[in-house]
Design an enzyme around this catalytic site. Sequence first.
Site, PDB file in Angstrom:
ATOM      1  N   TYR A  76      32.607 -57.304 -46.709  1.00 25.37           N
ATOM      2  CA  TYR A  76      31.249 -57.242 -46.410  1.00 25.37           C
ATOM      3  C   TYR A  76      31.766 -56.652 -45.118  1.00 25.37           C
ATOM      4  O   TYR A  76      30.912 -55.434 -44.320  1.00 25.37           O
ATOM      5  CB  TYR A  76      30.776 -58.411 -46.148  1.00 25.37           C
ATOM      6  CG  TYR A  76      30.375 -58.884 -45.029  1.00 25.37           C
ATOM      7  CD1 TYR A  76      28.895 -58.833 -45.124  1.00 25.37           C
ATOM      8  CD2 TYR A  76      30.228 -59.000 -43.394  1.00 25.37           C
ATOM      9  CE1 TYR A  76      27.605 -59.218 -44.326  1.00 25.37           C
ATOM     10  CE2 TYR A  76      29.242 -59.406 -42.411  1.00 25.37           C
ATOM     11  CZ  TYR A  76      28.218 -59.319 -42.822  1.00 25.37           C
ATOM     12  OH  TYR A  76      26.921 -59.685 -41.789  1.00 25.37           O
ATOM     13  N   SER A 107      26.864 -55.468 -37.734  1.00 26.34           N
ATOM     14  CA  SER A 107      27.490 -56.946 -37.401  1.00 26.34           C
ATOM     15  C   SER A 107      28.885 -56.414 -36.673  1.00 26.34           C
ATOM     16  O   SER A 107      29.577 -55.750 -36.421  1.00 26.34           O
ATOM     17  CB  SER A 107      27.841 -57.589 -38.507  1.00 26.34           C
ATOM     18  OG  SER A 107      28.514 -58.465 -38.249  1.00 26.34           O
TER      19      SER A 107
END
Length: 269
Positions: free
Chosen positions: A159, A146
């Site tokens: 995350y 990401s």
Amino acid sequence: MTHSSSEFPRPLAVITGASAGLGKVFARQLAERGFDLLLVARDAERLRVLSDELSLQYAIVAESWPADLSRDEGMRGLAEFLAKNERVMVLVNNAGFGTKGRLATRPVGEQATMIELHVMAPMLLTRAVLPGMIARREGHVITVASVASFTAAPGNANYCATKAYQRVFMEAVALELDGTGVRVQALCPGFTHTEFHGRADIDKGTIPGFLWLESERVVRESLDAAFGDGPVVVIPTKRYRMIVTALRHMPAWMRSVFQRRYSKARIEG
Ligand SMILES: NC(=O)c1ccc[n+]([C@@H]2O[C@H](COP(=O)([O-])OP(=O)(O)OC[C@H]3O[C@@H](n4cnc5c(N)ncnc54)[C@H](OP(=O)(O)O)[C@@H]3O)[C@@H](O)[C@H]2O)c1
């Protein structure tokens, strides 16, 4: 499932998190490119429906492998199967999820599950397919990291940290694979329309419209880079490549200001 390579003329692509979002689009686009598919996720019924649809539409063989990849037996069972399968040409480590809220307020089990799913599962699956790919001198591993891998944002601690692991893992393995014919990629998308934000109860309305990407485009850029001569770290769209360049070069205090600004939806509400 004990098929030998001579039974099937087509190479196999294995996609984790194939029941929704980016994984489902990877499945469709890899079917379009002529791969047989092994689709992995927890929701067996969604996998079955997608396998049937893609098999029929693209005249390929798509099969389901229902598994919870955050659990030891789920990730190890799949890894053992992949290590013995001589047809695996593509592995897409895509399964993942996000959460909302400061670490101190989140259930510890949920955060541990994220680390198992984002770190241990891709490591075991990649380790399982590489020896066969190296022996055959071909293969691709794509891990969906990401843009968050370039940040350290509040409400997103594990995350960002696990996505950074995925990116760095792919970058280092790419160097180890020099000259083997096997290629790996860390795909780093920005905000993309999928089920991700709904599942994490994150208000999409707090994120500016120009930052949203369509999953079809993200996957196309990934596969074009993988099968073309693309980079190891793939950041879809020029807009996000500019954002990442800016993030990497701005002073730490300025990065903190942006990270706080764009993390509001994850720490409030
Ligand atoms: N959407 C974004 O803005 C964005 C941006 C950058 C990176 N990403 C990354 O893209 C990847 C795919 O996410 P998405 O946006 O497509 O989200 P999504 O639409 O929610 O899809 C997530 C997929 O992961 C599967 N999954 C979740 N937990 C699992 C588990 N324990 N075991 C096996 N499969 C599991 C889900 O299937 P089941 O529920 O059936 O198991 C689903 O197929 C993730 O790694 C995410 O971090 C997303």
